[in-house]
Design a protein around this motif. Structure first.
Motif, PDB file in Angstrom:
ATOM      1  N   LYS A  44       0.209  -1.388   0.073  1.00 33.29           N
ATOM      2  CA  LYS A  44       0.012   0.245   0.056  1.00 33.29           C
ATOM      3  C   LYS A  44       0.635   1.385  -0.460  1.00 33.29           C
ATOM      4  N   TYR A  45       0.766   2.050  -0.675  1.00 37.48           N
ATOM      5  CA  TYR A  45       1.267   3.267  -1.301  1.00 37.48           C
ATOM      6  C   TYR A  45       0.695   4.298  -1.923  1.00 37.48           C
ATOM      7  N   ASN A  46       0.395   5.817  -1.074  1.00 42.42           N
ATOM      8  CA  ASN A  46      -0.555   6.377  -1.347  1.00 42.42           C
ATOM      9  C   ASN A  46      -1.840   6.464  -2.109  1.00 42.42           C
ATOM     10  N   GLU A  47      -2.244   5.674  -1.084  1.00 45.56           N
ATOM     11  CA  GLU A  47      -3.732   4.896  -1.198  1.00 45.56           C
ATOM     12  C   GLU A  47      -3.944   3.462  -2.588  1.00 45.56           C
ATOM     13  N   LYS A  48      -2.656   3.391  -3.023  1.00 48.45           N
ATOM     14  CA  LYS A  48      -2.841   2.482  -4.267  1.00 48.45           C
ATOM     15  C   LYS A  48      -2.134   1.658  -3.719  1.00 48.45           C
ATOM     16  N   TYR A  49      -2.769   0.058  -3.809  1.00 43.30           N
ATOM     17  CA  TYR A  49      -2.595  -1.247  -3.413  1.00 43.30           C
ATOM     18  C   TYR A  49      -1.982  -1.482  -4.673  1.00 43.30           C
ATOM     19  N   CYS A  50      -1.248  -2.403  -4.487  1.00 45.24           N
ATOM     20  CA  CYS A  50      -0.654  -3.212  -6.448  1.00 45.24           C
ATOM     21  C   CYS A  50       0.186  -4.525  -5.443  1.00 45.24           C
ATOM     22  N   VAL A  51       0.572  -5.435  -6.308  1.00 43.76           N
ATOM     23  CA  VAL A  51       0.717  -6.792  -6.168  1.00 43.76           C
ATOM     24  C   VAL A  51       2.274  -7.331  -7.585  1.00 43.76           C
ATOM     25  N   PHE A  52       2.644  -7.987  -7.006  1.00 42.24           N
ATOM     26  CA  PHE A  52       4.164  -7.880  -7.527  1.00 42.24           C
ATOM     27  C   PHE A  52       4.564  -9.621  -7.754  1.00 42.24           C
ATOM     28  N   ALA A  53       4.964  -9.764  -9.266  1.00 40.67           N
ATOM     29  CA  ALA A  53       4.867 -11.272  -9.859  1.00 40.67           C
ATOM     30  C   ALA A  53       5.862 -12.257  -8.833  1.00 40.67           C
ATOM     31  N   ASP A  54       7.235 -11.214  -9.116  1.00 41.22           N
ATOM     32  CA  ASP A  54       8.329 -12.098  -7.737  1.00 41.22           C
ATOM     33  C   ASP A  54       9.216 -11.234  -6.782  1.00 41.22           C
ATOM     34  N   GLN A  55      10.024 -11.692  -5.564  1.00 40.41           N
ATOM     35  CA  GLN A  55      10.533 -10.755  -5.061  1.00 40.41           C
ATOM     36  C   GLN A  55      11.907  -9.988  -5.947  1.00 40.41           C
ATOM     37  N   GLU A  56      12.024 -10.278  -7.161  1.00 36.13           N
ATOM     38  CA  GLU A  56      12.861  -8.727  -7.500  1.00 36.13           C
ATOM     39  C   GLU A  56      12.065  -8.066  -8.498  1.00 36.13           C
ATOM     40  N   SER A  57      10.640  -7.632  -8.695  1.00 34.57           N
ATOM     41  CA  SER A  57      10.276  -6.983  -9.209  1.00 34.57           C
ATOM     42  C   SER A  57       9.809  -6.159  -7.489  1.00 34.57           C
ATOM     43  N   GLU A  96      11.202  -5.381  -4.409  1.00 32.53           N
ATOM     44  CA  GLU A  96      12.797  -4.979  -4.298  1.00 32.53           C
ATOM     45  C   GLU A  96      12.829  -3.504  -5.419  1.00 32.53           C
ATOM     46  N   LYS A  97      12.797  -3.842  -6.618  1.00 32.61           N
ATOM     47  CA  LYS A  97      12.764  -2.677  -7.737  1.00 32.61           C
ATOM     48  C   LYS A  97      11.943  -1.996  -7.327  1.00 32.61           C
ATOM     49  N   PHE A  98      10.834  -2.409  -7.014  1.00 33.97           N
ATOM     50  CA  PHE A  98       9.073  -0.957  -6.338  1.00 33.97           C
ATOM     51  C   PHE A  98       9.563  -0.366  -4.934  1.00 33.97           C
ATOM     52  N   ILE A  99       9.926  -1.200  -4.516  1.00 32.07           N
ATOM     53  CA  ILE A  99      10.585  -0.586  -3.033  1.00 32.07           C
ATOM     54  C   ILE A  99      11.811   0.712  -2.680  1.00 32.07           C
ATOM     55  N   ASN A 100      12.504   0.634  -4.016  1.00 31.63           N
ATOM     56  CA  ASN A 100      13.354   1.777  -4.093  1.00 31.63           C
ATOM     57  C   ASN A 100      12.590   3.060  -4.915  1.00 31.63           C
ATOM     58  N   ASP A 101      11.963   2.571  -5.924  1.00 29.52           N
ATOM     59  CA  ASP A 101      11.757   4.139  -6.335  1.00 29.52           C
ATOM     60  C   ASP A 101       9.882   3.794  -6.262  1.00 29.52           C
ATOM     61  N   PRO A 102       9.284   3.867  -5.912  1.00 30.14           N
ATOM     62  CA  PRO A 102       7.568   3.408  -6.268  1.00 30.14           C
ATOM     63  C   PRO A 102       7.253   4.391  -6.935  1.00 30.14           C
ATOM     64  N   ASP A 103       7.448   5.997  -6.824  1.00 31.10           N
ATOM     65  CA  ASP A 103       7.496   7.021  -7.088  1.00 31.10           C
ATOM     66  C   ASP A 103       7.663   6.616  -9.166  1.00 31.10           C
ATOM     67  N   LYS A 104       8.633   6.243  -9.378  1.00 26.46           N
ATOM     68  CA  LYS A 104       8.814   5.968 -10.742  1.00 26.46           C
ATOM     69  C   LYS A 104       7.564   5.259 -11.401  1.00 26.46           C
ATOM     70  N   TYR A 105       7.507   3.851 -10.738  1.00 22.49           N
ATOM     71  CA  TYR A 105       6.420   2.785 -11.473  1.00 22.49           C
ATOM     72  C   TYR A 105       5.291   3.500 -11.135  1.00 22.49           C
ATOM     73  N   LEU A 106       4.947   4.310 -10.598  1.00 25.28           N
ATOM     74  CA  LEU A 106       3.338   4.870 -10.465  1.00 25.28           C
ATOM     75  C   LEU A 106       3.314   6.115 -11.484  1.00 25.28           C
ATOM     76  N   GLN A 107       4.492   6.814 -12.024  1.00 28.58           N
ATOM     77  CA  GLN A 107       3.797   7.312 -12.883  1.00 28.58           C
ATOM     78  C   GLN A 107       4.772   6.953 -14.149  1.00 28.58           C
TER      79      GLN A 107
END
Length: 632
Positions: A458-471, A473-484
């Motif tokens: 849960k980040y900025n009122e968005k609820y996201c799920v991911f396919a694997d541990q690698e993905s 970690e990428k999201f945690i490092n830069d969540p804003d990048k992915y949402l934009q």
């Protein structure tokens, strides 16, 4: 906005596109042309051409060309996905508009009939003529409500004159027994809301009586039988949908496995081919989303029908026990049951109509299934499956371990990782991006299912799920990048806008806006379908009470005039005349006194004997005796 005949206007661009596509022998619909034109990316700005104002006519010309090129890619799954979205949504909107229109028309007519009854006021309590009129109006209203079951529904029954006559007879008989003419006097004195409620109840009771009669085989003509409603052909839809789901899931799984292990493959194909496979998968996903939406509607509907079916049969059974062979039954026992029966019946009809509409939508989807391609070669499918099996077993162990041992926690910058075992209502968390892995969408434009077991982020009122541990970690490092970037990815692959429910980011390029002809758009698009409005016509909350007392006079002179009239009228004789045209001509008989027979006797002869008085003097001869007068 631009003026509508300038070169840079959307309407003009769409006309050009439609015209040139026709020239090229590949005609397109207005909606498709408009949607594709609106979702063409301008490489220089990184936005859609039409997101900002058009700079020049050259730019407009450029847009027309690009739109046409895109529309000419007849076997592009990406374009087909857009066609599917437009085709299905158009069908849905069109149905909804018709359904609302139908409801509005029916309720408009019955409201008109109710108004006539409610606003009708007899001249006085004994106004026989007025009461008869009112009775007739009530009868017409009931007749309409009884025929509405045929008119307003996809009924197999046709309203022939003979059926019409039978319905009239049945309604008249039911009305006479529920509300005899004499019972109208109390009705007249009710307030407006009470009258409306009474009429609705009356109509339900009359339909209920006819339904009951239909069940025992003594009438109910024109009402679809309970069994026909329960077993209508569209009821088989759930089975068809389940088959469809299974088939598409199986196809999608082949692609999912392939993309899961594509990195380990020696020769997965050229970039163009891989891109094509991604688009094919997107088409399957969108198709499946629609099938699943339909399926969930149908399941709810089936549940409703089950419940209604049980209620209906329970009411009928109770009524049969109550009525049996008795000739008269207390009405407070049976009327509520007839009322219930009719309401259940109406709900069943409503469900049946919706099922028929859903069946039509399903057929629309089946037509679009023709466009679905599966070009992933069989050797690659087999290799993918083989590699995936090995990988999946290792992954499964790790994932189960994470799911069972990890608790919800804050990770990275304001990201909450919600885990299944420590989050109440975990299964009901609304996932954004339809539960597809955000990192895969952004990095490859690929729709891979996320794994909620690894946590919902849960980040900025968005609820996201991911396919694997690698993905993750990428999201945690830069969540804003992915949402934009997901918005930019939608610009590159416009079919994702609708699929991932991202319309809010593209108000101009949303299908809903096109299908509903938004204000301020070129009138060209307002033809496709009117704006949807939920409309229910009920009685108003606050009735405007008219408290006008006709006998009140504020003017003293009026009162005096009235008093003089009253004084005057008391000395008058009231005369009433009956003419040939009098409404209630009566045989008048008057009673008179018949003359008595009198007889009188006249002229009676009466004879009387009279005594003659004689007077004489005595003592004349005798001097010694005093003289005296004697009479005898």
């Amino acid at each position: 906005g631009n003026n509508s005949n300038s070169m840079t206007d959307l309407g003009y661009i769409v006309k050009m596109v439609i015209y040139q596509c026709r020239e090229l022998g590949n005609p397109v619909t207005e909606t498709l042309a408009a949607y594709v034109a609106q979702t063409i990316l301008n490489e220089n700005t990184g936005q859609f051409y039409l997101e900002g104002p058009m700079q020049s006519e050259q730019e407009a010309q450029m847009l027309v060309e690009k739109t046409i090129n895109r529309l000419q890619m007849i076997d592009s799954p990406s374009l087909n996905t857009v066609k599917l979205q437009i085709g299905y949504d158009s069908a849905y909107v069109k149905q909804e508009v018709q359904r609302q229109q139908n409801i509005t028309n029916l309720s408009h007519e019955s409201n008109r009939l109710i108004d006539e009854i409610v606003s009708f006021e007899p001249r006085s309590g004994n106004d026989f003529e007025g009461i008869t009129m009112l009775y007739k109006k009530i009868f017409n209203y009931l007749l309409y409500k009884n025929k509405q079951h045929i008119i307003g529904n996809y009924s197999s029954i046709k309203l022939t004159p003979s059926i019409s006559n039978t319905i009239e007879r049945e309604v008249a008989a039911a009305l006479e027994s529920v509300l005899p003419r004499a019972g109208l006097r109390p009705f007249v004195s009710l307030t407006t809301p009470e009258k409306v409620a009474q009429l609705c109840e009356l109509s339900n009771i009359v339909i209920g009586i006819r339904l009951f009669n239909r069940d025992i085989g003594k009438g109910g003509v024109g009402l679809e039988s309970f069994l026909d409603i329960i077993n209508h052909p569209a009821r088989s839809l759930l089975t068809d949908l389940n088959d469809e789901v299974a088939e598409i899931m199986e196809q999608s799984d082949k692609y999912t496995m392939f993309f899961n292990v594509i990195a380990e493959m020696e020769n997965p194909g050229s970039l163009e081919q891989i891109d094509y496979f991604k688009q094919e998968l997107t088409y399957k996903r969108q198709y499946l989303i629609y099938i699943l939406e339909l399926k969930s509607d149908v399941q709810i509907s089936e549940q409703n029908i089950e419940n209604l079916q049980q209620k209906y049969q329970a009411e009928i059974t109770e009524l049969k026990n109550l009525i049996g062979n008795k000739s008269s039954i207390p009405k407070d026992q049976v009327y509520p049951k007839f009322d219930q029966l009719s309401q259940i019946y109406s709900q069943l009809l409503e469900e049946k109509n919706l099922s028929i509409l859903r069946k039509e939508l399903f057929n629309v989807l089946l037509e679009y299934k023709q466009l679905m391609t599966s070009r992933l070669p069989e050797p690659l499918v087999r290799e993918g499956k083989h590699l995936y099996m090995e990988k999946a077993n290792n992954q499964r162990m790790i994932e189960e371990h994470i799911a069972q041992t990890m608790d919800s926690q804050v990770v990275g910058n304001q990201i909450i990782r919600l885990m299944p075992n420590s989050t109440p209502d975990f299964m009901h968390i609304p996932l954004d991006f339809l539960g597809f892995c955000l990192v895969n969408i952004v990095e490859q434009g690929l729709l891979m299912p996320g794994k909620p077991n690894l946590g919902v982020f849960k980040y900025n009122e968005k609820y996201c799920v991911f396919a694997d541990q690698e993905s993750i970690e990428k999201f945690i490092n830069d969540p804003d990048k992915y949402l934009q970037h997901v918005v930019e990815q939608c610009r590159r692959m416009p079919e994702l806008i609708h699929l991932l429910k991202m319309q809010d980011h593209f108000p101009d390029a949303s299908l809903a806006a096109l299908l509903q002809g938004k204000d301020g758009m070129h009138p060209l698009f307002s033809i496709s379908a009117p704006l949807m409005v939920d409309k229910g016509v009920e009685t108003p909350v606050h009735f405007i009470e008219k408290n006008i007392e006709p006998n009140y006079h504020w003017n003293e002179w009026d009162l005096r005039k009235k008093a003089l009239q009253m004084a005057n009228i008391r000395k008058k004789v009231t005369v009433s005349v009956q003419t040939e045209l009098s409404n209630f001509r009566i045989d008048n008989s008057t009673q008179v006194w018949l003359p008595k027979e009198n007889a009188t006797n006249t002229g009676i002869n009466v004879a009387t004997n009279t005594v003659l008085d004689k007077k004489y003097v005595v003592g004349l001869r005798d001097k010694n005796v005093q003289m005296e007068l004697k009479s005898n």
